[in-house]
Design a protein around this motif. Structure first.
Motif, PDB file in Angstrom:
ATOM      1  N   ALA A 751       0.795  -1.231   0.000  1.00 38.17           N
ATOM      2  CA  ALA A 751       0.000   0.000   0.000  1.00 38.17           C
ATOM      3  C   ALA A 751       0.829   1.283   0.000  1.00 38.17           C
ATOM      4  N   ASN A 752       1.953   1.289   0.702  1.00 41.92           N
ATOM      5  CA  ASN A 752       2.719   2.541   0.802  1.00 41.92           C
ATOM      6  C   ASN A 752       3.894   2.622  -0.175  1.00 41.92           C
ATOM      7  N   VAL A 753       3.953   1.696  -1.115  1.00 40.75           N
ATOM      8  CA  VAL A 753       5.113   1.648  -2.017  1.00 40.75           C
ATOM      9  C   VAL A 753       4.874   2.532  -3.239  1.00 40.75           C
ATOM     10  N   ASP A 759      12.796   5.860  -3.962  1.00 45.50           N
ATOM     11  CA  ASP A 759      13.926   6.747  -4.255  1.00 45.50           C
ATOM     12  C   ASP A 759      14.381   7.482  -2.993  1.00 45.50           C
ATOM     13  N   GLU A 760      13.418   7.721  -2.125  1.00 42.65           N
ATOM     14  CA  GLU A 760      13.724   8.452  -0.890  1.00 42.65           C
ATOM     15  C   GLU A 760      14.405   7.531   0.144  1.00 42.65           C
ATOM     16  N   VAL A 761      13.861   6.318   0.328  1.00 45.42           N
ATOM     17  CA  VAL A 761      14.366   5.467   1.418  1.00 45.42           C
ATOM     18  C   VAL A 761      15.383   4.433   0.949  1.00 45.42           C
ATOM     19  N   GLY A 762      15.537   4.241  -0.351  1.00 39.07           N
ATOM     20  CA  GLY A 762      16.488   3.260  -0.863  1.00 39.07           C
ATOM     21  C   GLY A 762      15.801   1.957  -1.220  1.00 39.07           C
ATOM     22  N   SER A 763      15.316   1.228  -0.225  1.00 34.00           N
ATOM     23  CA  SER A 763      14.580  -0.002  -0.495  1.00 34.00           C
ATOM     24  C   SER A 763      13.740  -0.301   0.736  1.00 34.00           C
ATOM     25  N   VAL A 764      12.760  -1.192   0.558  1.00 36.63           N
ATOM     26  CA  VAL A 764      11.891  -1.502   1.689  1.00 36.63           C
ATOM     27  C   VAL A 764      11.424  -2.948   1.548  1.00 36.63           C
TER      28      VAL A 764
END
Ligand code: SF4
Ligand code: SF4
Ligand code: SF4
Ligand code: FES
Length: 944
Positions: A751-753, A759-764
């Motif tokens: 949902a939050n991807v 680009d902001e956090v790198g990867s999740v």
């Protein structure tokens, strides 16, 4: 475009958490306790010169460039090996320090070729930078005395060279090979002036133990170890971060470019899956993307006997759409379908499954994960509630006991293997369950506590026997089970496990592993504070693949080993995006996020979004598609990036199915084995041209960024979109980011991807939604996703594939480090110097009774067919077992594998085939046919 500069803080971050106050050059600083002065200074913006230190390696303290002064202390300590202490006052600059540093540098430079301006490292050389930093203006010592200036260049490795004349003997390369890669290939030979870096005793790099991971090249501060691509093309001008497209580790890389040419792929230190490490494939084997074999024009032909005609995109897509519609009109809506690729991005996969469901109007979509990890999805969903592994890779650093089952990480998941080996060198214990003596069983500074060389096909009795010991000897974590698991299912499982047939003594008779070893291994895992299970296709590709996955989950739950760091059940995914292709709704019975297509509410949400009614009935799995094609009921297929004619079992059956179809559309980089049966070829893009995301084995969503425009002129998602439009379904994405937005909207775990978030956090790591806004590294922390963990009984049903007098040996298959899957990419790189043909490993005793010697041509026959290949005699395999890889199409390894498959998912039983091996004097009939079939590939006519 800018160049990504990877920061080097000099020494690794300390493991401590508290902070201390210090003063550096008169300015206050707060730093983590245990930090080196060198790192503390760099973190505070003060660059102390250094040469032997780098933040990927333990400090070494040999070059004496990083000297500092500390109030109250005598002399000039090396800042890289001196940790900060509260209240420390440090001076990094003084006349005395400057003189000392200049003197050291003067000595280095006096034995260094002064060819900076023409050196390939010019502008990217720490020695050059440090000479400038210390203000070296002159060198007082002449070059007349003894020096190393005429030391030779070792260019034996295809990808990098070693120019000994430039070596400053800082040992960074040796330490990188030891600490980061864990291969221990390099040493410093000799002492004092004679010391030099050596790859084995008088060996060059090629003949040494080196596995070409590139860690030493990365660590070298000079031009001594240097990529040949940089020597040839010069230093990069700009760079961009992206993700490796080979295995499921999902290493992050910085693609370094000159114009639109890649000149180097450098592992990204910020990459959370690889922390700046790489293997030979991702680091060096990217040249296939510009290989001359790439097909860059759409092709069509009316029959597979005809030559290909180059056509425009419009004509190719229009032709495919027209044939699909004609076939559906004649043979019914369900007579066509598609296969998605685990090598493509999530966005590319999502649009293909959408095309099948929304534009073709059925659920005949499946993915190549069918033939590798589909039992993982099934087994983990049933027991734990989610079709994915439980841990991040970093979790292995907290494991006390590691079990590796049916996986060969040093060959197939090398960067994770290096991390695991690091943990093992720190003292974690290791149990290997594998018919073959894989590299992890014994390698420098690593020795498995137990290697259980079970016969292929006996995983389930083995996991049951391990559980039997754990239950019978009171090693169950009763409190965990009571609180976290479904008790009724536990009791039922416990009764089953305690049955006599699951005792080590009984299982020893089936598996060939002594009961005492089974008991000892079970006790080691059962008593571990934190026990982690890692597994691969040696688990899943069996007729009991799903049973075994559930067996491992049962064992981990019974011992309380899920929901914490250092534990878990962890599938090592083969291809770069196996996890993602499954997540995206590629299975015929599931929409994105593993939600049943039969569920009205789920299906309704997609119908509403897509503006079309969807078929509530699950479609065909890949094996069903082939069976139906052979029966004349399945007539056309759209295959995205999978070479089913090489990778799927029982090649003759697959070829018959493909030949029976009226329209086969292949979207790929090269005219592969499947394309021999194709009528439309739609050229695909390499990872260097893709914009999107891959999901690795730890559920990490990584960005893939294009470093060059699509070489064939069209993004792959756009090709699919235009095909959907030509079929009359309005698909209208403006870019790949919009596709991810739709995935996020329709899939609760995503949902939050979005691209901008990544680009902001790198990867999740998914799930990433309002409950877990920054993702979920460890699953099932407080409770299982399904609520209570469900134990499932794992009775052993042996495969129908049995040895007999005619086929007395068992064949099992696997991969080798330098090659990848069907080899389409790696066979088009210099990796061929290491392995250019599939070999058959035969135990010396089996070889002797058959009169087979090393290098002999042998026949490998099964109930399905016969091939010939070259034998290599080795004790890596046990008597009665032979082993080969499947990287070369002309080997035809899958000609001999069977139609047997996992009872729950139809994942083929690649790992167990009864065979005979005999000396051969000529190539098999199939291989002669292979040459003949090559004509089916057809010439490409220049104009239509
Ligand atoms: S390339 Fe890797 S394996 Fe080879 S010597 Fe360097 S660090 Fe060691
Ligand atoms: S090869 Fe490079 S890293 Fe290795 S000792 Fe020489 S200068 Fe240092
Ligand atoms: S370990 Fe896997 S993802 Fe990493 S560089 Fe090697 S092939 Fe690529
Ligand atoms: S960088 Fe500290 S001694 Fe070399």
């Amino acid at each position: 475009m800018n160049r990504v500069r990877q920061q080097d803080l000099g020494t690794p971050a300390p493991a401590t958490t508290g902070t201390v106050e210090i003063e550096i050059d008169g300015l206050p600083a707060t730093v983590r306790a245990g930090t080196s002065i060198l790192r503390a200074a760099r973190e505070s913006g003060v660059d102390i010169p250094k040469l032997c230190a780098t933040d990927s390696l333990k400090p070494f303290g040999s070059c004496r460039m990083c000297l500092v002064e500390i109030d109250g202390r005598n002399g000039y300590p090396a800042s890289c090996t001196t940790p900060v202490e509260a209240g420390m006052k440090i001076r990094t600059q003084s006349d005395a320090i400057a003189t000392l540093r200049r003197n050291v540098m003067e000595l280095y430079i006096s034995d260094h070729p002064l060819d900076c301006l023409t050196c390939s490292a010019n502008g990217d050389c720490e020695l050059q930078d440090m000479a400038g930093a210390v203000g070296l203006r002159e060198v007082r010592y002449g070059f007349e005395g003894a020096n190393h200036l005429d030391a030779g260049v070792d260019a034996s490795n295809p990808y990098f060279q070693f120019d000994a004349s430039k070596c400053i003997v800082c040992s960074r390369c040796v330490r990188a090979c030891d600490e980061v890669q864990g291969t221990f290939a390099l040493t410093i030979e000799g002492r004092g002036f004679q010391s030099k870096v050596s790859a084995g005793i008088s060996e060059d790099f090629f003949d040494s133990e080196c596995v070409s991971c590139g860690a030493c090249v990365q660590a070298c501060p000079t031009a001594t170890l240097m990529e040949k691509s940089i020597v040839e093309h010069g230093q990069p001008e700009h760079s961009i971060k992206t993700t490796c497209a080979y295995c499921g580790v999902g290493c992050s890389f910085v693609a370094e470019m000159k114009g639109d040419q890649v000149v180097r792929m450098t592992p990204d230190k910020d990459g959370l899956a690889n922390h700046g490490h790489s293997c030979v494939k991702g680091r060096f084997a990217w040249g296939y993307s510009t290989h001359r074999d790439r097909v860059l024009d759409p092709l069509i032909r009316d029959s597979i006997e005809e030559p290909w005609r180059k056509v425009s995109w419009d004509e190719a897509i229009g032709y495919a759409a027209q044939r699909f519609r004609e076939i559906q009109t004649e043979h019914g809506r369900k007579s066509i379908g598609g296969i998605t690729s685990s090598r493509c991005t999530n966005e590319e996969v999502f649009v293909v499954q959408k095309l099948v469901r929304a534009a073709m109007g059925n659920n005949n979509v499946d993915t190549c994960a069918r033939v590798c990890h589909s039992p993982t999805g099934y087994g983990l969903k049933q027991t734990l509630g989610t079709s994915a592994g439980t841990q991040p890779f970093d979790s292995v650093m907290d494991a006390d006991v590691i079990i590796v089952i049916g996986a060969n990480p040093t060959e197939a998941h090398p960067v994770f293997a290096s991390q695991m080996k690091r943990r093992l060198r720190q003292g974690a214990r290791l149990i290997v369950l594998d018919p073959r003596r894989i590299g992890l069983v014994r390698s420098p500074h690593i020795k498995a506590d137990y290697h259980l060389p079970l016969l292929p096909g006996t995983n389930v009795p083995m996991i049951n026997a391990l559980a039997h010991v754990i239950v019978a000897e009171g090693m169950v974590d009763e409190q965990y089970v009571r609180e976290r698991c479904d008790i009724d299912s536990f009791e039922a499982w416990k009764s089953m496990i305690l049955r006599h047939e699951n005792s080590p003594e009984q299982v020893a008779k089936v598996s060939g592993v002594p009961a005492r070893d089974i008991r000892a291994a079970a006790r080691l895992y059962g008593r571990a504070e934190r026990g982690a299970i890692y597994y691969g296709l040696g688990v899943t590709e069996h007729s009991q693949g799903s049973t075994m996955v559930m067996g491992m989950a049962n064992l981990a739950m019974a011992t309380g080993n899920i929901g914490f760091s250092g534990c878990g059940v962890n599938p090592l995914r083969g291809q770069n995006n196996v996890q993602g292709s499954c997540d995206m709704g590629s299975f015929p019975h599931e929409l994105a996020g593993y939600r049943p297509v039969q569920d009205d509410e789920v299906r309704g949400s997609f119908e509403q979004h897509w503006g079309v009614s969807l078929d509530p009935e699950p479609g065909f799995r890949i094996p069903n598609m082939f069976d139906e094609a052979c029966a004349g009921r399945y007539k056309a297929i759209y295959i995205q990036g999978e070479d089913v004619a090489q990778s799927d079992p029982d090649t003759k059956h697959v070829e018959e199915a493909l030949a029976n179809m009226e329209c086969v559309v292949v979207q790929d980089l090269f005219l592969n084995e499947t394309a021999k049966f194709a009528h439309v070829f739609l050229p695909g893009t390499s990872f260097l041209e893709k914009d999107g995301t891959f999901i690795n084995a730890e559920r990490r969503i990584n960005r893939v960024r294009p470093v060059m425009p699509p070489r064939q002129g069209k993004d792959e998602w756009l090709i699919t979109q235009e095909l959907a439009q030509a079929l009359g379904y309005p698909m209208n994405y403006a870019n790949a980011a919009e596709i991810m937005d739709e995935i996020a909207e329709l899939t609760p775990t995503f949902a939050n991807v979005s691209f901008s978030f990544l680009d902001e956090v790198g990867s999740v790591q998914w799930p990433c939604n309002d409950s877990a806004p920054m993702g979920t590294p460890i699953m099932h922390i407080d409770q299982f996703v399904r609520g209570k963990g469900l134990f499932i009984e794992t009775d052993y049903v042996p495969t129908e594939e049995r040895t007999n007098r005619k086929f007395p040996l068992l064949l099992t298959t696997g991969r080798i480090l330098s090659q990848y899957n069907v080899g389409a990419q790696t066979r088009r790189t210099d990796n061929m110097v290491w392995y250019d043909a599939d070999l058959l490993e035969v135990h010396p005793s089996d070889a002797e009774v058959r009169g087979i010697s090393e290098g002999d041509l042998v026949s490998l026959s099964s109930r399905k067919g016969e091939i010939t290949l070259t034998a290599t005699i080795t004790e890596r395999v046990q008597p009665g077992v032979v082993y080969t890889t499947f990287h070369n199409p002309e080997t035809g390894a899958n000609v001999v594998t069977t139609e047997h498959s996992d009872w729950a998912t139809n994942c083929p039983e690649h790992k167990v085939t009864a065979v005979q091996v005999t000396p051969a004097s000529h190539r098999s009939e199939w291989q002669n046919q292979f040459d003949e079939n090559a004509k089916r590939q057809g010439k490409i006519l220049e104009t239509s």
